[in-house]
Design an enzyme around this catalytic site. Structure first.
Site, PDB file in Angstrom:
ATOM      1  CD  GLU A  57      21.427  68.132 -33.520  1.00 21.07           C
ATOM      2  OE1 GLU A  57      20.964  68.356 -32.386  1.00 21.07           O
ATOM      3  OE2 GLU A  57      21.894  67.039 -33.866  1.00 21.07           O
TER       4      GLU A  57
ATOM      5  CD1 TRP B 264      27.767  64.069 -34.399  1.00 28.02           C
ATOM      6  CD2 TRP B 264      29.413  65.219 -35.391  1.00 28.02           C
ATOM      7  NE1 TRP B 264      27.625  65.403 -34.055  1.00 28.02           N
ATOM      8  CE2 TRP B 264      28.616  66.131 -34.661  1.00 28.02           C
ATOM      9  CE3 TRP B 264      30.511  65.716 -36.098  1.00 28.02           C
ATOM     10  CZ2 TRP B 264      28.893  67.499 -34.595  1.00 28.02           C
ATOM     11  CZ3 TRP B 264      30.771  67.085 -36.047  1.00 28.02           C
ATOM     12  CH2 TRP B 264      29.972  67.957 -35.302  1.00 28.02           C
ATOM     13  CG  ASP B 265      28.964  63.155 -29.990  1.00 25.69           C
ATOM     14  OD1 ASP B 265      28.313  63.291 -31.037  1.00 25.69           O
ATOM     15  OD2 ASP B 265      28.523  63.472 -28.870  1.00 25.69           O
TER      16      ASP B 265
ATOM     17  CE  LYS C 292      21.990  71.147 -29.727  1.00 24.21           C
ATOM     18  NZ  LYS C 292      21.469  69.839 -30.126  1.00 24.21           N
ATOM     19  CD  GLN C 293      26.203  70.945 -32.193  1.00 25.00           C
ATOM     20  OE1 GLN C 293      25.045  70.727 -31.877  1.00 25.00           O
ATOM     21  NE2 GLN C 293      27.139  70.013 -32.166  1.00 25.00           N
TER      22      GLN C 293
HETATM   23  C1  BGC Z   1      24.404  67.584 -30.597  1.00 24.42           C
HETATM   24  C2  BGC Z   1      24.987  66.594 -31.569  1.00 24.42           C
HETATM   25  C3  BGC Z   1      25.587  65.438 -30.789  1.00 24.42           C
HETATM   26  C4  BGC Z   1      24.576  64.835 -29.824  1.00 24.42           C
HETATM   27  C5  BGC Z   1      25.185  63.782 -28.929  1.00 24.42           C
HETATM   28  C6  BGC Z   1      23.393  66.878 -29.695  1.00 24.42           C
HETATM   29  O1  BGC Z   1      22.876  67.781 -28.771  1.00 24.42           O
HETATM   30  O2  BGC Z   1      23.766  68.625 -31.285  1.00 24.42           O
HETATM   31  O3  BGC Z   1      25.991  67.213 -32.355  1.00 24.42           O
HETATM   32  O4  BGC Z   1      26.023  64.456 -31.680  1.00 24.42           O
HETATM   33  O5  BGC Z   1      24.049  65.847 -28.990  1.00 24.42           O
HETATM   34  O6  BGC Z   1      26.223  64.324 -28.160  1.00 24.42           O
END
Ligand code: BGC
Length: 760
Positions: free
Chosen positions: A488, A357-358, A601-602
């Protein structure tokens, strides 16, 4: 690691050889042209620590899934970008001893990534165990003008001797992926051939059957005079080389120019590949190295014209932003709608080079503003073409009637991810795909895309959400159970505010677009709904019901959106109170401890506020930012940029700048100690967003570009170029205010600080 690389406006420089940092440098100095990519491995042999990486975009291997406990619905395989034939190799033997920087005395070592012109330069002196010293200079690039070709100019000068130099340029297809699940080799040889100054290996991937011909042509000169090539053929399985013996003289340079080409059956019929390779290698070698290098500089000048950011008063920041823009351009050029942007691009194997999804959430804003609109359109078409597989994927999980769930990780549309909490639950990715369509149309005004492609995707996604929710008798609301949000560090939660908000937005947007398409072209609309069996009355009612009755977790006391049900039951500790030794949590804490903690986390709630900022007043944004920011550990590189943009919106310039710093030099300074695996390509788009949407405050409002800029205290000025609907603008923010100039195209009306202004 702090500033291992030297600071320069247009270059990344490594001065001196540190074998322990070689893998980091290999990532940072990676080259690519959207079609192929290359870690900065050495041309000559190297027996020290290295991660070999040559990648051909779109050529992947379905590596059989490896998990301890199989769960129904798991994908059979993880598609990964392959380490492909090494085309850069040149074996060097000096009076019987192989040149290997791990085994000799190295001095004057220097690598320079020239971002302005798009090439890598490496120079060093090596004193071998036999006492012979040579000076070496190599320049190489992946051609932007001929994206199936690369070229190397490798010059070796005897410093203290005259003697024999044996050069063997080679192509080696006998390569492995470090991340291979079952230690399998992924390539089979189809054929190979060697001539005096030309050779190729033709290979086929196991299972997927991609065929790739990788080959070379080379020439040699001594002290500027061409050498008539007489070579001994060297071959073994998947390997071809041409061994050339030369009598070298002290102080007289020997230069080998190696042209290489990588052609794949994605673009040609397999049976024509060899002939096409011959055509390509003849054409590029006829141009010659200097012409190719000149074309490379011109191609990059064209890119920089469209997307450079100039920062005055802070060279480290200048270098960093250019490095991010450079890598993004090396990864994806938008020429081919079958290709996409892996989180590590062509700089390593991690994340399998697959699509996340990035792309939609982070990369689309970058390409929209910095490249022709067809580039983003191709990113959207990539998903459009995979709609059938997204529908199959949803079916596999028990959904029906054309509901589409796009994969978390994919190459060709098939889900590859196999951790249940992400594969089945991190479904917010579906919303990002819909949001990207909205973003594209909002930015470009290309409404026709909706009727031709967008609506079909939007309806598939809306159908999924309308089935994924559950009616709660207790709440008399729709709820969404068992999800993972962008954060996550929470799994299997109920009512992730971001996911619920995004799901409802998707359904609303799908209905809105359906209405527009129907009004604009009723017959096209009828053809589409007929084809996908969209029962307009029934399904629209269902969407509307869910839209009206969705449940959103909210805390009345603090007046913030709750990340999920029960979030406040967690012990509320702030990141500032975490001992430094506990971070990063993902490495220091057990997973169960992470899951039970409140740490984020984000960006999660804040990701939603970023997407839908116009729906919230500034006080709401501030309350949520002030609540969630102190609980966020930013252990995904995708996180700080969203916080930077929101901090900027809230007028907190200092923090906006702090967040920006965390993303901009992430790889150059190996901030997360993981650059050796590859660079964080998709988060580089986030760095760009921090500058343009954060400091520049750029948005699209009612079809107009709008800016609300501020100048970070440390900078004298910054300026960026953005393209908008055929017009190229330059925006300069300095102590004297904001100046916007038109570089090309038609005049535009824009907004600065909310006030309309014409740019002619
Ligand atoms: C992130 C995801 C991301 C993936 C690839 C993961 O660490 O939590 O949001 O899509 O890395 O960049």
């Amino acid at each position: 690691m702090k500033q291992y690389f030297e600071i320069d406006e247009w270059k990344v420089i490594e001065d001196g050889f540190d074998a322990h940092r070689n893998k980091i440098a290999e990532s940072v100095f990676s080259l690519g042209n959207g079609r192929m990519g290359q870690r900065a491995n050495f041309e000559e042999a190297y027996s020290g620590e290295t991660l070999q990486g040559n990648y051909v975009a779109g050529v992947y291997y379905p590596d059989k899934t490896r998990v301890g406990w199989w769960k129904n619905g798991y994908p059979e395989y993880f598609a990964k970008v392959l380490n492909a034939a090494n085309w850069i190799g040149i074996d060097v033997v000096i009076d019987g001893e192989q040149l290997d920087l791990a085994k000799c005395e190295v001095s004057n070592f220097r690598r320079e990534l020239n971002m302005k012109e798009g090439y890598l330069l490496r120079t060093f002196n090596a004193k071998l165990n036999n006492g012979k010293e040579v000076k070496v200079e190599s320049i190489r690039f992946c051609s932007m003008a001929d994206d199936e070709a690369g070229a190397i100019k490798y010059t070796i000068t005897p410093v203290n001797f005259s003697g024999e130099i044996k050069l063997t340029p080679f192509i080696d297809g006998d390569v492995v992926n470090k991340d291979s699940n079952y230690d399998e080799k992924f390539w089979d040889e189809v054929g190979k051939a060697i001539g005096a100054d030309r050779a190729y290996v033709h290979q086929r991937t196991k299972k997927t059957g991609f065929e790739v011909v990788t080959g070379m042509h080379f020439s040699i000169s001594q002290n500027g005079q061409p050498v008539q090539i007489q070579s001994n053929p060297i071959q073994h399985e998947k390997f071809v080389g041409c061994e050339v013996l030369l009598n070298a003289k002290q102080g007289e340079p020997v230069t080998l120019i190696k042209y290489a080409a990588n052609l794949s059956s994605q673009n040609y019929k397999a049976e024509e590949l060899v002939a096409k390779f011959k055509e390509t290698i003849t054409r590029v070698s006829a141009k010659g190295f200097d012409t190719m290098l000149k074309e490379q500089a011109e191609a990059w000048a064209g890119k920089w014209k469209h997307n450079d950011i100039i920062i005055e008063g802070d060279v480290a920041a200048q270098q960093a932003i250019r490095f991010n823009i450079f890598q993004l351009n090396q990864t994806y050029t938008g020429e081919d709608d079958r290709l996409n942007i892996g989180p590590k691009g062509f700089t390593g194997e991690k994340y399998g080079g697959s699509t996340y999804w990035d792309t939609e959430a982070y990369c689309v804003p970058f390409y929209l503003a910095t490249a022709d609109q067809k580039v983003t359109r191709n990113l959207l078409l990539y998903r459009y073409k995979q709609l059938g597989k997204a529908i199959d994927n949803a079916k596999l999980l028990g959904f029906k009637d054309g509901a589409a769930l796009y994969p978390m990780v994919t190459m060709d549309g098939t889900e590859c991810h196999n951790e249940w909490e992400i594969t089945f639950e991190e479904i917010h990715r579906n919303g990002a795909i819909a949001f990207a369509i909205y973003n594209y149309v909002r930015y470009t005004g290309d409404e026709a895309y909706l009727a031709d492609y967008g609506l079909e995707v939007l309806l598939g996604i809306a159908r999924f959400w309308s089935q994924r929710i559950t009616w709660s008798e207790d709440r008399q609301k729709y709820v969404m159970l068992g999800v993972t949000g962008p954060n996550e560090y929470e799994n299997n939660i109920n009512n992730n505010w971001y996911t619920n908000t995004l799901a409802v937005w998707c359904m609303k947007y799908a209905l809105d677009v359906a209405g527009k398409v129907k009004a604009a072209d009723a017959s096209k609309y009828q053809a589409l709904v007929g084809r996908i069996n969209f029962d307009e009355a029934k399904e629209s009612d269902r969407f509307k019901d869910v839209i009206a009755k969705m449940y959103y977790p909210y805390d009345e006391k603090q007046q913030v959106f709750l990340q999920q049900d029960g979030y406040l039951d967690k012990e509320q500790i702030l990141v500032k109170d975490l001992p430094a030794a506990d971070r990063p949590l993902v490495q220091k804490w057990s997973w169960d401890r992470i899951l039970r903690s409140c740490f984020i986390k984000q960006a999660d709630v804040l990701q939603g506020i970023y997407f839908f900022e116009d729906n919230y007043d500034i006080d709401t944004i501030k309350r949520n930012f002030d609540f969630y920011e102190p609980r966020t550990v930013h252990e995904s590189s995708l996180s700080p940029c969203v916080h930077a943009i929101l901090a900027a919106k809230l007028g907190d310039e200092k923090r906006a700048y702090e967040f920006y710093l965390r993303t901009s030099r992430l790889d150059l300074d190996d901030y997360n100690h993981d650059t050796e695996d590859g660079c964080h390509i998709t988060s580089m788009a986030g760095t760009w967003m921090s500058v343009v949407e954060g400091f520049g405050g750029m948005r699209v409002r009612d079809g107009k570009l709008s800016f609300n800029p501020f100048l970070p205290e440390k900078w004298t000025s910054f300026s960026f170029n953005v393209g908008f609907r055929g017009t190229l603008l330059n925006v300069k923010v300095s102590k004297n205010g904001t100046e916007i100039k038109k570089l090309s195209g038609n005049g535009l009306t824009i907004l600065i600080g909310g006030k309309e202004q014409s740019v002619n």
